[in-house]
Design a protein around this motif. Structure first.
Motif, PDB file in Angstrom:
ATOM      1  N   ASP A 166       6.467   3.868   9.851  1.00 28.57           N
ATOM      2  CA  ASP A 166       7.093   5.104   9.375  1.00 28.57           C
ATOM      3  C   ASP A 166       7.593   4.901   7.951  1.00 28.57           C
ATOM      4  OD1 ASP A 166       6.767   5.953  12.005  1.00 28.57           O
ATOM      5  OD2 ASP A 166       8.809   5.380  12.570  1.00 28.57           O
ATOM      6  N   VAL A 167       7.610   5.985   7.194  1.00 30.16           N
ATOM      7  CA  VAL A 167       8.263   5.979   5.887  1.00 30.16           C
ATOM      8  C   VAL A 167       9.328   7.070   5.894  1.00 30.16           C
ATOM      9  CG1 VAL A 167       6.250   5.109   4.656  1.00 30.16           C
ATOM     10  CG2 VAL A 167       6.578   7.577   4.871  1.00 30.16           C
ATOM     11  N   PHE A 202       3.349   6.139  -1.887  1.00 30.91           N
ATOM     12  CA  PHE A 202       4.502   7.034  -1.771  1.00 30.91           C
ATOM     13  C   PHE A 202       5.610   6.736  -2.772  1.00 30.91           C
ATOM     14  CE2 PHE A 202       2.534   7.307   2.404  1.00 30.91           C
ATOM     15  CZ  PHE A 202       2.615   8.662   2.702  1.00 30.91           C
ATOM     16  N   GLY A 203       5.544   5.580  -3.410  1.00 34.66           N
ATOM     17  CA  GLY A 203       6.647   5.169  -4.266  1.00 34.66           C
ATOM     18  C   GLY A 203       7.617   4.282  -3.508  1.00 34.66           C
ATOM     19  N   PHE A 217       0.829  -1.206   0.000  1.00 33.69           N
ATOM     20  CA  PHE A 217       0.000   0.000   0.000  1.00 33.69           C
ATOM     21  C   PHE A 217       0.866   1.259   0.000  1.00 33.69           C
ATOM     22  CE2 PHE A 217      -1.857   3.302   2.825  1.00 33.69           C
ATOM     23  CZ  PHE A 217      -2.801   3.799   1.927  1.00 33.69           C
ATOM     24  N   LEU A 218       1.862   1.286   0.869  1.00 30.77           N
ATOM     25  CA  LEU A 218       2.722   2.461   0.957  1.00 30.77           C
ATOM     26  C   LEU A 218       3.571   2.633  -0.307  1.00 30.77           C
ATOM     27  CD1 LEU A 218       3.880   2.240   4.683  1.00 30.77           C
ATOM     28  CD2 LEU A 218       2.137   3.744   3.692  1.00 30.77           C
ATOM     29  N   ARG A 219       3.948   1.535  -0.935  1.00 31.15           N
ATOM     30  CA  ARG A 219       4.704   1.631  -2.182  1.00 31.15           C
ATOM     31  C   ARG A 219       3.874   2.297  -3.270  1.00 31.15           C
ATOM     32  NH1 ARG A 219       5.128  -0.441  -6.978  1.00 31.15           N
ATOM     33  NH2 ARG A 219       3.354  -1.834  -6.636  1.00 31.15           N
ATOM     34  N   GLN A 220       2.592   1.889  -3.368  1.00 28.96           N
ATOM     35  CA  GLN A 220       1.728   2.489  -4.380  1.00 28.96           C
ATOM     36  C   GLN A 220       1.360   3.929  -4.035  1.00 28.96           C
ATOM     37  OE1 GLN A 220      -1.487   0.193  -6.103  1.00 28.96           O
ATOM     38  NE2 GLN A 220      -0.699  -1.704  -5.164  1.00 28.96           N
ATOM     39  N   MET A 278      -1.625  16.051   3.539  1.00 26.78           N
ATOM     40  CA  MET A 278      -0.672  17.102   3.879  1.00 26.78           C
ATOM     41  C   MET A 278       0.739  16.735   3.437  1.00 26.78           C
ATOM     42  SD  MET A 278      -2.002  18.344   7.635  1.00 26.78           S
ATOM     43  CE  MET A 278      -0.783  19.668   7.747  1.00 26.78           C
ATOM     44  N   VAL A 279       1.076  15.456   3.567  1.00 21.57           N
ATOM     45  CA  VAL A 279       2.420  15.019   3.185  1.00 21.57           C
ATOM     46  C   VAL A 279       2.581  15.018   1.669  1.00 21.57           C
ATOM     47  CG1 VAL A 279       4.020  13.076   3.182  1.00 21.57           C
ATOM     48  CG2 VAL A 279       2.770  13.678   5.273  1.00 21.57           C
ATOM     49  N   LEU A 280       1.652  14.375   0.974  1.00 16.95           N
ATOM     50  CA  LEU A 280       1.799  14.199  -0.469  1.00 16.95           C
ATOM     51  C   LEU A 280       1.583  15.490  -1.245  1.00 16.95           C
ATOM     52  CD1 LEU A 280       0.074  10.721  -0.854  1.00 16.95           C
ATOM     53  CD2 LEU A 280       2.497  11.231  -1.065  1.00 16.95           C
TER      54      LEU A 280
END
Length: 333
Positions: free
Chosen positions: A266-267, A244-245, A239-242, A311-313
């Motif tokens: 965390d990322v 945030f990359g 999920f995080l890969r899709q 907010m992050v993206l």
């Protein structure tokens, strides 16, 4: 030639002339229909004149009948010609009124845009749908049982202090997380379960640049036989890969009353470690509350705040911006 014959002939000729004059001056199709009924209807003027034929000598009747047919045909011809002319004029007037000047500039209407929060929710749900999850929803006004007790948080549990709750006068409350959707869903469905629950939640937080009293969460739940923490890690990482990359991901031990073991994730984003979600294996007490056999089934759950991801993206510096109606801000998305 009898007086009656001459009188009827005169009436028919007068009728022909009057009809011709009135038809010529008719300005609408409605008026033309009125004239048709007036002259040629069953109770019209022509029928009244022909009603006097019974007083004629039998030898004179064919002459009046022929003249009456001639007058009738003349009136019908006049009606048809006028109807055609009026219809043509009506079409022409409509064409003129609806003519478009293609050289004129168009009317500008700003195009609507997807709100950054809705866009983030849609993006996350698309990812989980691709992983085989079904969207589930539930009420925003909840009971204490579904919001706390069934999630292994009894009334005297210290974890209740972790969430400052809005209680209502009738004893209900505004849900503090969408985990209550998981309980409601498991009560009605047998394993295996794969759901993702998006929705609005409420907490008595002080509103500032990073906190709001009303915000959005997305939680996922998977239940089946033989699910392990490795399955949880694999799902979260994908999920995080899709989302945030290809970024480094780490799991840190944490505590949530409804999962055991629990972890925060965390990322590494722009050179810093950033906490993005919480997760863990479903506590056996939660399964007992919904009638699942904890000796047979295992499961995992995770949840995150939509506003935080947005907010992050989108590099938004203040959470309050996403709740305003400033078009200068919204047009960026």
């Amino acid at each position: 030639m009898t007086t009656q014959l001459m009188d009827l002939e005169a009436q028919l000729e007068t009728l022909r002339q009057e009809a011709q004059d009135e038809i010529a001056t008719a300005g609408t199709l409605e008026r033309l229909e009125e004239l048709r009924v007036s002259y040629l209807g069953k109770k019209g003027q022509l029928s009244k004149i022909l009603g006097s034929m019974g007083k004629l000598d039998p030898a004179d009747r064919p002459r009046i009948g022929a003249l009456a047919n001639e007058v009738k045909e003349a009136i019908q011809t006049n009606l048809e010609e006028k109807r055609t002319a009026l219809q043509a004029a009506q079409i022409q007037a409509r064409l003129q009124s609806e003519t478009l000047d293609v050289t004129m500039p168009g009317v500008y209407r700003p195009q609507g845009r997807v709100h950054p929060l809705n866009g983030m929710i849609d993006r996350a749900l698309d990812i989980f749908a691709g992983l085989g999850y079904t969207v589930a929803t539930g009420p925003e006004m909840e009971t204490d049982y579904y919001n706390f007790e069934a999630l292994n948080t009894p009334p005297d549990h210290p974890a209740r202090d972790m969430q400052d709750t809005f209680y209502l006068p009738d004893g209900n409350l505004l849900r503090t997380h969408t985990s209550s959707v998981q309980i409601r869903y498991m009560e009605k469905h047998k394993p295996p379960v794969r759901i993702v629950a998006p929705g609005r939640v409420y907490r008595r937080d002080t509103v500032d640049a990073t906190h709001a009293a009303v915000f959005h969460q997305i939680e996922l739940l998977a239940v089946g036989e033989g699910l392990t923490f490795n399955d949880l890690k694999g799902t979260i990482k994908e999920f995080l890969r899709q989302m945030f990359g290809e970024v480094p991901v780490r799991f840190r031990a944490s505590y949530f009353p409804f999962t055991e073991p629990s972890a925060e994730v965390d990322v590494q984003w722009k050179g810093k470690w950033l906490e993005v979600l919480g997760c863990g294996m479903v506590d056996p007490n939660v399964f007992k509350a919904v009638g699942y056999d904890p000796e047979k089934y295992t499961g995992f759950a995770a949840g995150f705040g939509v506003e935080r991801f947005a907010m992050v993206l989108h590099q938004i510096d203040d959470i309050r911006r996403v709740y305003g109606s400033d078009l200068r801000f919204l047009k960026q998305f």
